[in-house]
Design a protein around this motif. Structure first.
Motif, mmCIF file in Angstrom:
data_model
loop_
_atom_site.group_PDB
_atom_site.id
_atom_site.type_symbol
_atom_site.label_atom_id
_atom_site.label_comp_id
_atom_site.label_asym_id
_atom_site.label_seq_id
_atom_site.Cartn_x
_atom_site.Cartn_y
_atom_site.Cartn_z
ATOM 1 N N UNK A 143 8.574 42.843 64.512
ATOM 2 C CA UNK A 143 9.579 43.307 65.469
ATOM 3 C C UNK A 143 9.784 42.287 66.586
ATOM 4 N N UNK A 144 8.700 41.612 66.996
ATOM 5 C CA UNK A 144 8.838 40.562 68.019
ATOM 6 C C UNK A 144 9.685 39.410 67.486
ATOM 7 N N UNK A 201 18.237 35.375 60.427
ATOM 8 C CA UNK A 201 19.158 36.476 60.721
ATOM 9 C C UNK A 201 19.962 36.228 61.996
ATOM 10 N N UNK A 202 19.696 35.134 62.695
ATOM 11 C CA UNK A 202 20.382 34.870 63.963
ATOM 12 C C UNK A 202 21.907 34.938 63.842
ATOM 13 N N UNK A 252 12.826 33.641 76.357
ATOM 14 C CA UNK A 252 12.537 34.920 75.708
ATOM 15 C C UNK A 252 12.255 34.785 74.209
ATOM 16 N N UNK A 253 13.130 34.127 73.427
ATOM 17 C CA UNK A 253 12.842 34.075 71.985
ATOM 18 C C UNK A 253 11.597 33.271 71.653
ATOM 19 N N UNK A 254 11.349 32.175 72.362
ATOM 20 C CA UNK A 254 10.180 31.364 72.026
ATOM 21 C C UNK A 254 8.891 32.082 72.391
ATOM 22 N N UNK A 255 8.928 32.865 73.465
ATOM 23 C CA UNK A 255 7.757 33.672 73.793
ATOM 24 C C UNK A 255 7.551 34.758 72.741
ATOM 25 N N UNK A 260 13.315 38.064 68.781
ATOM 26 C CA UNK A 260 13.647 36.680 69.116
ATOM 27 C C UNK A 260 14.988 36.287 68.501
ATOM 28 N N UNK A 261 15.201 36.650 67.218
ATOM 29 C CA UNK A 261 16.474 36.338 66.567
ATOM 30 C C UNK A 261 17.625 37.063 67.259
#
Length: 329
Positions: free
Chosen positions: A168-169, A116-117, A93-96, A173-174
């Motif tokens: 936003x994407x 921000x993770x 999900x995050x890499x996409x 991801x973060x």
């Protein structure tokens, strides 16, 4: 806020080199994604890097005589289920989402938003009960960190601000990474393995293998088109998969094993600078003082939010029984 970062000397001096190398590899990942998108769709880039990373990690396991878990017992099947969930939130999900975001967002901005993770991890930890309480200083860190995000996005500037679907994407991801860290911690603690200790490298290889299968499922989402046979983008994806995913995660596991997860997480503070610098040098990306100020505010918030996290030495015994953090950029 130097104290929370470097208050302890690393026990293995070679890990200074490993930590810097890891920051370079993960910080450069945003540049490689940006270049790879010139020849591939976001889902194609994601599948390629995951598959290459899985080959590297499985190969390292075989060289060390390690074997991934099977499916024979209920405990093994539960472990695979937890790892598959981590693969969704921490890889696929995050890499996409970063691939989608970097179609319109500079690679350096994506790297800054990735910082921000830790803030999302604390926030979701509170929501799901893995963070039992938050001291005032950590709460201040959350407020400071997210205010830095607002400074970067500058929604009050309207069309001249950075707030858009691409950003936003990247934030999504973060956030997904934050969910992945919380999920992995809760899930592995509840998944028995008949008392057997599983090597962190083995867990990493299992996670990337599961992510490979899951990434195949998302290929129909824009990933069935032709790949442009352009050498630079294809080389970038190759480096992203082999080094930025496979070997980088192996480096991360070594640092976690030697120094503890808290010390290993200091790479978070180095990655944004690497992504911004490479974006400027290679792609000619420019960043105004507002973005740089926002990045510093975010990192200050991250440092404050980690002020009561225990040092690496206190975590070393835990790393012998607990599995590593999910693989990430």
């Amino acid at each position: 806020m130097v104290g929370p970062l470097w208050r302890n000397v690393l026990y293995n001096r070679a890990n200074y080199v490993r930590l810097v190398t890891l920051a370079l590899l993960w910080g450069a990942s945003f540049l490689f994604i940006k270049l790879g998108l010139e020849a591939m769709s976001p889902t194609q880039v994601t599948f390629s890097r995951i598959a290459l990373g899985a080959v590297v990690l499985v190969g390292l396991c075989l060289l060390r005589g390690l074997r991934p878990g099977g499916f024979g017992s209920p405990e093994e099947r539960r472990l695979w289920g937890v790892i598959a969930g981590a693969a969704v939130f921490s890889n696929v999900l995050p890499w996409t989402l970063y691939g989608i975001g970097e179609r319109t967002v500079d690679s350096g901005i994506a790297g800054v938003l990735n910082a921000t993770t830790p803030l999302w991890t604390v926030l979701f930890g509170l929501a799901f009960g893995t963070e039992r309480s938050v001291r005032p200083l950590r709460l201040l860190g959350l407020l400071v960190g997210f205010s830095g995000v607002v400074v970067i996005l500058a929604p009050w500037h309207g069309s001249s601000g950075l707030l858009g679907w691409g950003v936003l994407a990247c934030l999504g991801a973060a956030m997904s990474y934050g969910v992945g860290f919380v999920y992995m911690g809760r899930g592995l603690n509840r998944s028995g393995t008949d008392g057997r200790r599983i090597s962190p490298l083995t867990v990493g290889a299992m996670q990337m293998s599961a992510a490979t299968g899951l990434s195949v499922l998302i290929l129909p989402l824009g990933g069935l088109g032709p790949v442009e046979l352009s050498p630079v983008p294809l080389l970038a994806v190759g480096v992203l998969g082999v080094f930025g995913t496979g070997f980088a995660f192996a480096l991360h596991l070594r640092i976690v094993s030697d120094e503890g997860a808290t010390t290993a997480s200091t790479v978070t503070y180095l990655m944004p600078a690497v992504s911004v610098l490479l974006g400027w040098l290679v792609l000619g990306e420019s960043f105004g003082p507002r973005v740089l100020a926002g990045m510093l505010i975010v990192l200050l918030g991250v440092a404050l939010s980690r002020t009561n996290v225990r040092s690496g030495r206190e975590h070393r015994d835990e790393t012998e029984t607990r599995s590593p953090e999910p693989a990430r950029d």
